[in-house]
Scaffold this active site. Structure first.
Site, PDB file in Angstrom:
ATOM      1  CE  LYS A 201      -4.013   2.097   2.301  1.00 51.76           C
ATOM      2  NZ  LYS A 201      -3.711   3.047   3.385  1.00 51.76           N
ATOM      3  CG  HIS A 220      -5.257   1.940  11.850  1.00 56.30           C
ATOM      4  ND1 HIS A 220      -4.606   3.136  11.603  1.00 56.30           N
ATOM      5  CD2 HIS A 220      -4.602   0.994  11.124  1.00 56.30           C
ATOM      6  CE1 HIS A 220      -3.614   2.928  10.756  1.00 56.30           C
ATOM      7  NE2 HIS A 220      -3.574   1.636  10.459  1.00 56.30           N
ATOM      8  CG  ASP A 222      -1.406  -2.091  10.574  1.00 59.84           C
ATOM      9  OD1 ASP A 222      -2.236  -1.183  10.404  1.00 59.84           O
ATOM     10  OD2 ASP A 222      -0.179  -1.947  10.393  1.00 59.84           O
ATOM     11  CG  HIS A 276      -0.188   2.589  13.616  1.00 57.78           C
ATOM     12  ND1 HIS A 276      -0.644   1.321  13.934  1.00 57.78           N
ATOM     13  CD2 HIS A 276      -0.238   2.657  12.256  1.00 57.78           C
ATOM     14  CE1 HIS A 276      -0.940   0.655  12.830  1.00 57.78           C
ATOM     15  NE2 HIS A 276      -0.710   1.448  11.794  1.00 57.78           N
TER      16      HIS A 276
END
Length: 297
Positions: A201, A220, A222, A276
Site C-alpha cells: 500500500k 487503528h 493493523d 498508530h
C-alpha cells in the site's frame, strides 16, 4: 462512482481552508493531542555481527512494550529503496485520468488499485490520503492488471522489493518466535508458510492547508501479522504508548515494523498490536510504502 481525490483537491488551486469532511472532532485533532517530547521508539540493528541472543531480547522487549520498532542493517540495498520510492512517486505524478484507470471500488469488493477512503455515512470524517494497493505474493494472488503500467519499471522494482521483504519477514518471524521461547519456524508455519500474503500500500499525503485539524490516517491497529513500512523523509507516523502519542522520527533506510492483530493473538497477548496514526504536513508531501504480511484469507 466519481470520487474526489485528495491529491487533486490539494493541488487544484488555492485551497486556504480544509473542507469540512476532513475536519476531525476536537478530541482527535493533532493540535489537541500532541505527542510526547523526548521519547524515542526502539531502533534495532539486525547486523550479523551482533550477538544473536541480544537481538532476540531487544526485539522481544520492543514487542512487549511497544508493538513497534525500527530495524537497521536489514540487508535491503538503499538503492532499491530509492528506486521503489521513485516509481511510486512517478505513479502519483501521472495525469489524473491515467491514475483513474486503476481506480478501485471497495463497495463492490474490488480493493486493489488506486483509491481514496470514502465515508460510510455523513458523520464519518475522511482521511487526508490517496493510496495505491495491490498484492505482491504469493503468485496465486497476484493480478498484474492492477499494477501500474507506468512507470515502465514499476513491476521490476516492486518484484525485487518483494523478494527482499519476504527475506526480512522470515528473519523477523524467526526472531519473534525465539523471543516467545518457540522454535524459529513456529510463527511462519501458523501464518501459512510460503502462502503468506504480502500486500503493498503506497500512501500519499499531499500538503494540507490546516494540518492541525486533519489526520492522514486515523488511529487503528493493523489486521495483518506484520507491517513493514518505509517512509520518505517527511515525518508523520505516531504510535500510542502509555496513554500518549509518540512521534516516530525519520531514519534513513530504516524499516518501520508494526506488529498487527494476528501476532497479538498468536502470542496470547504477550506481544502488542500497536495503535498508530498519521498526521500531515502543511508544506510537504508525505509518502510511505507499507507492506502487510498476513495469513492466507
Amino acid at each position: 462512482m466519481e470520487v474526489e481525490r485528495v491529491q487533486a483537491l490539494a493541488y487544484g488551486g488555492e485551497l486556504k481552508e480544509l473542507p469540512t469532511q476532513f475536519i476531525r472532532p476536537e478530541h482527535e485533532r493533532p493540535e489537541n493531542s500532541k505527542p510526547i517530547e523526548g521519547v524515542t521508539v526502539p531502533v534495532i540493528s539486525l547486523s550479523s555481527q551482533r550477538d544473536h541472543d541480544v537481538v532476540v531480547n531487544e526485539i522481544h522487549e520492543a514487542c512487549k512494550q511497544w508493538g513497534f520498532f525500527l530495524i537497521t542493517d536489514h540487508g535491503i540495498p538503499s538503492t532499491l529503496i530509492q528506486r521503489l520510492q521513485e516509481v511510486g512517486q512517478e505513479f502519483f505524478k501521472l495525469p489524473q485520468e491515467e491514475k483513474e484507470a486503476y481506480a478501485n471500488d471497495p463497495s463492490t469488493g474490488k480493493f486493489e488499485g488506486y483509491g481514496t477512503k470514502m465515508t460510510k455515512n455523513v458523520e464519518q470524517k475522511v482521511e487526508w490520503l490517496d493510496y495505491f494497493f495491490h498484492f505482491m505474493s504469493p503468485k496465486s494472488k497476484v493480478n498484474y492488471d492492477f499494477w501500474p503500467k507506468n512507470p515502465p519499471t514499476y513491476r521490476e522494482v516492486t518484484e525485487e522489493y518483494n523478494r527482499e521483504i519476504l527475506r526480512v519477514t522470515n528473519e523477523l518471524l524467526e526472531l519473534l518466535s525465539e523471543g516467545l521461547g518457540l522454535e524459529g519456524k513456529t510463527l511462519k508455519s501458523h501464518l501459512g508458510n510460503e502462502e503468506i500474503e504480502v500486500e503493498m500500500k503506497i500512501n500519499m499525503y499531499p500538503p494540507c492547508p490546516q494540518p492541525e485539524l486533519a489526520l492522514g490516517v486515523e488511529p487503528h491497529t493493523d489486521m495483518s501479522a506484520l507491517t513493514i513500512l518505509v517512509p520518505n523523509d517527511v515525518p508523520g507516523l505516531q504510535v500510542w504508548k502509555d496513554g500518549r502519542w509518540v512521534a516516530v522520527n525519520y531514519l534513513q533506510d530504516a524499516l518501520f515494523v508494526n506488529l498487527g492483530d494476528q501476532i497479538e493473538v498468536l502470542s496470547n497477548g504477550k506481544y502488542k498490536s500497536v495503535l498508530h496514526r498519521s498526521v500531515v504536513n502543511k508544506e510537504r508531501t508525505r509518502m510511505s510504502w507499507a507492506v502487510f504480511c498476513a495469513p492466507p484469507a
